[in-house]
Write a protein that holds these residues in place. Structure first.
Motif, PDB file in Angstrom:
ATOM      1  N   ALA A 129      29.677 -12.125 -40.468  1.00 17.59           N
ATOM      2  CA  ALA A 129      28.716 -12.229 -39.362  1.00 17.59           C
ATOM      3  C   ALA A 129      27.783 -11.022 -39.346  1.00 17.59           C
ATOM      4  CB  ALA A 129      29.470 -12.333 -38.035  1.00 17.59           C
ATOM      5  N   ILE A 130      28.340  -9.835 -39.552  1.00 11.81           N
ATOM      6  CA  ILE A 130      27.514  -8.630 -39.598  1.00 11.81           C
ATOM      7  C   ILE A 130      26.490  -8.730 -40.708  1.00 11.81           C
ATOM      8  CG2 ILE A 130      27.538  -6.151 -40.090  1.00 11.81           C
ATOM      9  CD1 ILE A 130      30.316  -6.062 -38.730  1.00 11.81           C
ATOM     10  N   ASP A 131      26.930  -9.147 -41.884  1.00  8.56           N
ATOM     11  CA  ASP A 131      26.019  -9.277 -43.025  1.00  8.56           C
ATOM     12  C   ASP A 131      24.912 -10.289 -42.721  1.00  8.56           C
ATOM     13  OD1 ASP A 131      25.949  -8.767 -46.275  1.00  8.56           O
ATOM     14  OD2 ASP A 131      25.275 -10.782 -45.724  1.00  8.56           O
ATOM     15  N   ALA A 132      25.294 -11.434 -42.164  1.00  6.47           N
ATOM     16  CA  ALA A 132      24.284 -12.450 -41.840  1.00  6.47           C
ATOM     17  C   ALA A 132      23.314 -11.930 -40.783  1.00  6.47           C
ATOM     18  CB  ALA A 132      24.969 -13.727 -41.352  1.00  6.47           C
ATOM     19  N   GLY A 133      23.836 -11.190 -39.801  1.00  5.05           N
ATOM     20  CA  GLY A 133      22.960 -10.638 -38.764  1.00  5.05           C
ATOM     21  C   GLY A 133      21.915  -9.696 -39.334  1.00  5.05           C
ATOM     22  N   THR A 134      22.318  -8.896 -40.315  1.00  8.14           N
ATOM     23  CA  THR A 134      21.346  -7.970 -40.910  1.00  8.14           C
ATOM     24  C   THR A 134      20.309  -8.696 -41.761  1.00  8.14           C
ATOM     25  OG1 THR A 134      22.732  -7.541 -42.872  1.00  8.14           O
ATOM     26  CG2 THR A 134      23.040  -6.103 -40.951  1.00  8.14           C
ATOM     27  N   GLY A 135      20.547  -9.957 -42.045  1.00  7.97           N
ATOM     28  CA  GLY A 135      19.549 -10.756 -42.752  1.00  7.97           C
ATOM     29  C   GLY A 135      18.574 -11.448 -41.825  1.00  7.97           C
ATOM     30  N   LEU A 136      18.693 -11.163 -40.516  1.00  4.86           N
ATOM     31  CA  LEU A 136      17.835 -11.819 -39.522  1.00  4.86           C
ATOM     32  C   LEU A 136      17.077 -10.796 -38.669  1.00  4.86           C
ATOM     33  CD1 LEU A 136      20.456 -14.466 -38.338  1.00  4.86           C
ATOM     34  CD2 LEU A 136      18.418 -14.943 -39.695  1.00  4.86           C
ATOM     35  N   PRO A 137      16.535  -9.742 -39.269  1.00  3.61           N
ATOM     36  CA  PRO A 137      15.867  -8.724 -38.452  1.00  3.61           C
ATOM     37  C   PRO A 137      14.427  -9.091 -38.120  1.00  3.61           C
ATOM     38  CG  PRO A 137      15.755  -8.069 -40.733  1.00  3.61           C
ATOM     39  CD  PRO A 137      16.517  -9.381 -40.701  1.00  3.61           C
ATOM     40  N   VAL A 138      13.907  -8.431 -37.099  1.00  9.71           N
ATOM     41  CA  VAL A 138      12.490  -8.482 -36.769  1.00  9.71           C
ATOM     42  C   VAL A 138      11.815  -7.268 -37.392  1.00  9.71           C
ATOM     43  CG1 VAL A 138      10.817  -8.268 -34.881  1.00  9.71           C
ATOM     44  CG2 VAL A 138      12.840  -9.723 -34.603  1.00  9.71           C
ATOM     45  N   ALA A 139      10.643  -7.471 -37.959  1.00 15.04           N
ATOM     46  CA  ALA A 139       9.845  -6.363 -38.497  1.00 15.04           C
ATOM     47  C   ALA A 139       8.708  -6.095 -37.512  1.00 15.04           C
ATOM     48  CB  ALA A 139       9.303  -6.703 -39.884  1.00 15.04           C
ATOM     49  N   ARG A 180      14.939   2.662 -45.325  1.00 13.01           N
ATOM     50  CA  ARG A 180      16.021   3.175 -46.156  1.00 13.01           C
ATOM     51  C   ARG A 180      17.342   2.905 -45.458  1.00 13.01           C
ATOM     52  NH1 ARG A 180      13.042   7.719 -45.610  1.00 13.01           N
ATOM     53  NH2 ARG A 180      14.831   8.894 -44.791  1.00 13.01           N
ATOM     54  N   PHE A 181      18.378   2.647 -46.241  1.00  9.60           N
ATOM     55  CA  PHE A 181      19.679   2.335 -45.669  1.00  9.60           C
ATOM     56  C   PHE A 181      20.764   3.104 -46.407  1.00  9.60           C
ATOM     57  CE2 PHE A 181      23.598  -0.153 -45.230  1.00  9.60           C
ATOM     58  CZ  PHE A 181      23.645  -0.287 -43.846  1.00  9.60           C
ATOM     59  N   ASP A 182      21.594   3.798 -45.639  1.00  2.00           N
ATOM     60  CA  ASP A 182      22.720   4.558 -46.186  1.00  2.00           C
ATOM     61  C   ASP A 182      23.994   4.017 -45.548  1.00  2.00           C
ATOM     62  OD1 ASP A 182      24.623   6.364 -46.991  1.00  2.00           O
ATOM     63  OD2 ASP A 182      23.776   8.073 -45.915  1.00  2.00           O
ATOM     64  N   PRO A 183      24.891   3.392 -46.296  1.00  4.33           N
ATOM     65  CA  PRO A 183      26.066   2.764 -45.685  1.00  4.33           C
ATOM     66  C   PRO A 183      27.094   3.749 -45.146  1.00  4.33           C
ATOM     67  CG  PRO A 183      26.188   2.604 -48.081  1.00  4.33           C
ATOM     68  CD  PRO A 183      24.819   3.138 -47.759  1.00  4.33           C
ATOM     69  N   THR A 206      23.797  -7.552 -47.695  1.00  2.68           N
ATOM     70  CA  THR A 206      22.446  -7.845 -47.206  1.00  2.68           C
ATOM     71  C   THR A 206      21.746  -6.644 -46.556  1.00  2.68           C
ATOM     72  OG1 THR A 206      22.960 -10.189 -46.922  1.00  2.68           O
ATOM     73  CG2 THR A 206      21.109  -9.320 -45.646  1.00  2.68           C
ATOM     74  N   PRO A 207      22.448  -5.814 -45.743  1.00  5.81           N
ATOM     75  CA  PRO A 207      21.705  -4.715 -45.098  1.00  5.81           C
ATOM     76  C   PRO A 207      21.057  -3.742 -46.071  1.00  5.81           C
ATOM     77  CG  PRO A 207      24.085  -4.513 -44.726  1.00  5.81           C
ATOM     78  CD  PRO A 207      23.838  -5.875 -45.264  1.00  5.81           C
ATOM     79  N   ALA A 208      21.608  -3.600 -47.258  1.00  8.68           N
ATOM     80  CA  ALA A 208      21.018  -2.675 -48.230  1.00  8.68           C
ATOM     81  C   ALA A 208      19.621  -3.113 -48.636  1.00  8.68           C
ATOM     82  CB  ALA A 208      21.914  -2.570 -49.465  1.00  8.68           C
ATOM     83  N   VAL A 209      19.393  -4.434 -48.640  1.00  8.48           N
ATOM     84  CA  VAL A 209      18.082  -4.925 -49.066  1.00  8.48           C
ATOM     85  C   VAL A 209      17.173  -5.248 -47.885  1.00  8.48           C
ATOM     86  CG1 VAL A 209      18.789  -5.732 -51.336  1.00  8.48           C
ATOM     87  CG2 VAL A 209      19.077  -7.241 -49.371  1.00  8.48           C
ATOM     88  N   SER A 210      17.732  -5.769 -46.786  1.00 10.43           N
ATOM     89  CA  SER A 210      16.878  -6.126 -45.642  1.00 10.43           C
ATOM     90  C   SER A 210      16.478  -4.892 -44.834  1.00 10.43           C
ATOM     91  CB  SER A 210      17.593  -7.139 -44.743  1.00 10.43           C
ATOM     92  OG  SER A 210      18.809  -6.613 -44.240  1.00 10.43           O
ATOM     93  N   LEU A 211      17.464  -4.099 -44.439  1.00 11.14           N
ATOM     94  CA  LEU A 211      17.176  -2.888 -43.678  1.00 11.14           C
ATOM     95  C   LEU A 211      16.742  -1.749 -44.591  1.00 11.14           C
ATOM     96  CD1 LEU A 211      20.190  -2.990 -41.175  1.00 11.14           C
ATOM     97  CD2 LEU A 211      17.854  -3.815 -40.817  1.00 11.14           C
ATOM     98  N   GLY A 212      17.167  -1.814 -45.841  1.00 15.25           N
ATOM     99  CA  GLY A 212      16.817  -0.783 -46.796  1.00 15.25           C
ATOM    100  C   GLY A 212      15.539  -1.072 -47.544  1.00 15.25           C
ATOM    101  N   ASP A 213      15.597  -1.899 -48.558  1.00 12.44           N
ATOM    102  CA  ASP A 213      14.436  -2.126 -49.420  1.00 12.44           C
ATOM    103  C   ASP A 213      13.225  -2.646 -48.655  1.00 12.44           C
ATOM    104  OD1 ASP A 213      16.119  -1.375 -51.427  1.00 12.44           O
ATOM    105  OD2 ASP A 213      16.364  -3.374 -52.297  1.00 12.44           O
ATOM    106  N   MET A 270      24.884  -1.455 -53.910  1.00  9.24           N
ATOM    107  CA  MET A 270      25.180  -2.663 -53.135  1.00  9.24           C
ATOM    108  C   MET A 270      26.678  -2.768 -52.838  1.00  9.24           C
ATOM    109  SD  MET A 270      23.519  -5.359 -51.892  1.00  9.24           S
ATOM    110  CE  MET A 270      22.158  -5.827 -52.950  1.00  9.24           C
ATOM    111  N   SER A 271      27.522  -2.422 -53.829  1.00  8.85           N
ATOM    112  CA  SER A 271      28.964  -2.548 -53.618  1.00  8.85           C
ATOM    113  C   SER A 271      29.445  -1.638 -52.496  1.00  8.85           C
ATOM    114  CB  SER A 271      29.726  -2.226 -54.910  1.00  8.85           C
ATOM    115  OG  SER A 271      29.493  -0.889 -55.322  1.00  8.85           O
ATOM    116  N   SER A 272      28.840  -0.443 -52.364  1.00  9.70           N
ATOM    117  CA  SER A 272      29.242   0.459 -51.289  1.00  9.70           C
ATOM    118  C   SER A 272      28.906  -0.133 -49.926  1.00  9.70           C
ATOM    119  CB  SER A 272      28.568   1.822 -51.459  1.00  9.70           C
ATOM    120  OG  SER A 272      27.156   1.699 -51.434  1.00  9.70           O
ATOM    121  N   THR A 273      27.804  -0.869 -49.833  1.00  8.59           N
ATOM    122  CA  THR A 273      27.447  -1.516 -48.569  1.00  8.59           C
ATOM    123  C   THR A 273      28.425  -2.634 -48.250  1.00  8.59           C
ATOM    124  OG1 THR A 273      25.103  -0.980 -48.835  1.00  8.59           O
ATOM    125  CG2 THR A 273      25.636  -2.802 -47.367  1.00  8.59           C
ATOM    126  N   VAL A 274      28.780  -3.437 -49.253  1.00 11.62           N
ATOM    127  CA  VAL A 274      29.762  -4.512 -49.056  1.00 11.62           C
ATOM    128  C   VAL A 274      31.077  -3.924 -48.554  1.00 11.62           C
ATOM    129  CG1 VAL A 274      31.143  -6.277 -50.201  1.00 11.62           C
ATOM    130  CG2 VAL A 274      28.710  -6.054 -50.746  1.00 11.62           C
TER     131      VAL A 274
END
Length: 444
Positions: A178-188, A240-243, A229-236, A1-5
């Protein structure tokens, strides 16, 4: 998570600090070309009966932002949503093979709508558009969606958020938030919606632009945070998410230069096969003698083998339809998928003879190549085989220059409209206030 931050923080600092004057000429020129293509195909989409019906049903209220090709101005939110869906309406919008999707459509409508509201200067607007594209493309590279997921509306929200935050003048930590918040608002979204011809697929791009606006405003209000957030929303959740790709070559590699323009109104996965079919057609082919058309392709296109369709969108996601239309009509312009032509009996009959198959040798060439090999077997004639490495219009294969994009738009729009779109797209970065220029797009 820290690497994504940390990666998002670096991306936010880069986006906040980008100055248009420091962008290399090649990237600046390519962004102008992407803008020209994007605005042009938005007008084409806006003039379709389905899009006009959507705009009427939306009942957009008055505001400063243009409905491109829609005859009115409206609120920032309505313009961002409706212009994004119009851009994707006919599967003509620019894309990016390394991002595996469409960075421009995910964020450019939101940035342009906000710029019209703010009366932003041209250099600031251009920088924000470039930030939106680059961030979206990098998130596309960083995200591997689960099998069956459609890329619209997921990783691209980050680009819309970054571009809008940059236009609002937020500092580095604000753009990152803003980027972090945006990745918490994806469509599946599921790819089956596109294959079934369900226009909800277009709405996912509207949602991306609106969510990006929302995320940027949250950051401006100080109620967004960069927490990985992208590590868990786009990843988990979504895959999969690689920063690492977020910052690889940051400031030296410009993803905007690596995209592709579309000469066919169809899913990009069908384009290499359509290009090969057109080469076969140019050599002469008796369509009545065709017994089988084998299309070998890569695994990304494996699901596009349906030989029946009941709507325009379903046809645009059918390789058999696209190949048959190319052979029958010599083009895959929007007209061939319109209600009065997509059920042409010649196209139906030929599509029924198309077999789609994944070829391991072509699959191994991803992501640099999206190849297709087409074998046409006809009675009384030797089999004909044509292989293409990428679709025409890819940055690495017969790339389109400004004249090519103008010629494409000239087939789809009247000359006055093309001139207006060209003037706005090429002059935007030099404008003192982009609002009047952008509002011209509502009048065409």
């Amino acid at each position: 998570m820290s690497s994504t931050v940390e990666a998002v923080a670096r991306l936010g600092a880069w986006g906040a600090g980008l100055r248009w004057a420091d962008v290399p000429d090649a990237a600046r020129d390519r962004l102008a070309l992407v803008l020209l293509d994007s605005l042009g195909v938005t007008v084409v989409g806006a003039r379709q009966a389905e899009q006009r019906a959507l705009a009427r049903a939306w009942r957009p209220g008055p505001g400063p932002a243009p409905l491109v090709g829609g005859g009115t101005t409206t609120t920032v939110e309505a313009a961002a949503w409706l212009n994004a869906t119009a851009m994707a309406r006919l599967e003509l919008d620019e894309g990016h093979k390394y991002a595996r999707g469409h960075p421009a459509a995910h964020g450019l409508p939101a940035v342009l709508a906000l710029a019209a509201d703010l009366g932003a200067p041209g250099p600031e607007t251009a920088a924000a558009l470039l930030v939106a594209y680059e961030v979206a493309a990098r998130f596309g590279r960083a995200t591997t969606l689960r099998a069956g997921a459609h890329p619209h509306g997921s990783w691209g929200v980050a680009g819309a958020a970054a571009g809008c935050a940059r236009l609002l003048g937020l500092p580095a930590d604000g753009v990152a938030a803003a980027i972090d918040a945006g990745t918490g608002l994806p469509v599946a979204g599921h790819f089956a919606s596109a294959l079934d011809g369900n226009p909800v697929r277009d709405a996912w791009l509207g949602a991306s632009n609106l969510s990006g606006l929302s995320a940027a405003r949250m950051a401006a209000a100080g109620v967004a945070r960069n927490t990985g957030t992208p590590a868990v929303s786009l990843g988990d959740v979504l895959g999969r998410f690689d920063p690492a790709p977020l910052t690889d070559g940051l400031g030296t590699r410009w993803d905007v230069r690596l995209g592709y323009f579309k000469r066919h109104a169809a899913c990009s996965f069908t384009h290499p096969a359509a290009d090969a079919a057109l080469l076969v057609r140019a050599d002469g082919l008796d369509l009545d003698a065709v017994e089988e058309i084998l299309v070998e392709t890569h695994s990304l296109a494996a699901g596009l083998g349906r030989t029946t369709w009941d709507s325009r969108l379903a046809a645009l996601f059918s390789t058999p339809f696209v190949v048959a239309a190319a052979l029958v009509h010599g083009t895959v312009d929007p007209a061939v998928s319109a209600a009065d032509r997509r059920d042409d009996p010649r196209v139906r009959a030929l599509a029924a003879r198309v077999v789609l198959r994944v070829a391991p040798d072509l699959d191994a060439r991803l992501p640099d190549e999206r190849a297709a090999r087409v074998t046409v077997r006809a009675a009384g004639a030797p089999s004909r085989v044509v292989e293409v490495p990428n679709p025409v219009g890819d940055a690495a294969h017969h790339p389109m220059a400004e004249g090519d994009v103008l010629a494409l738009l000239g087939r789809l729009l009247d000359a006055d409209t093309v001139r207006t779109v060209h003037a706005v797209a090429t002059g935007l970065a030099e404008s003192a206030d982009v609002a009047p220029d952008l509002r011209r797009l509502a009048e065409i």
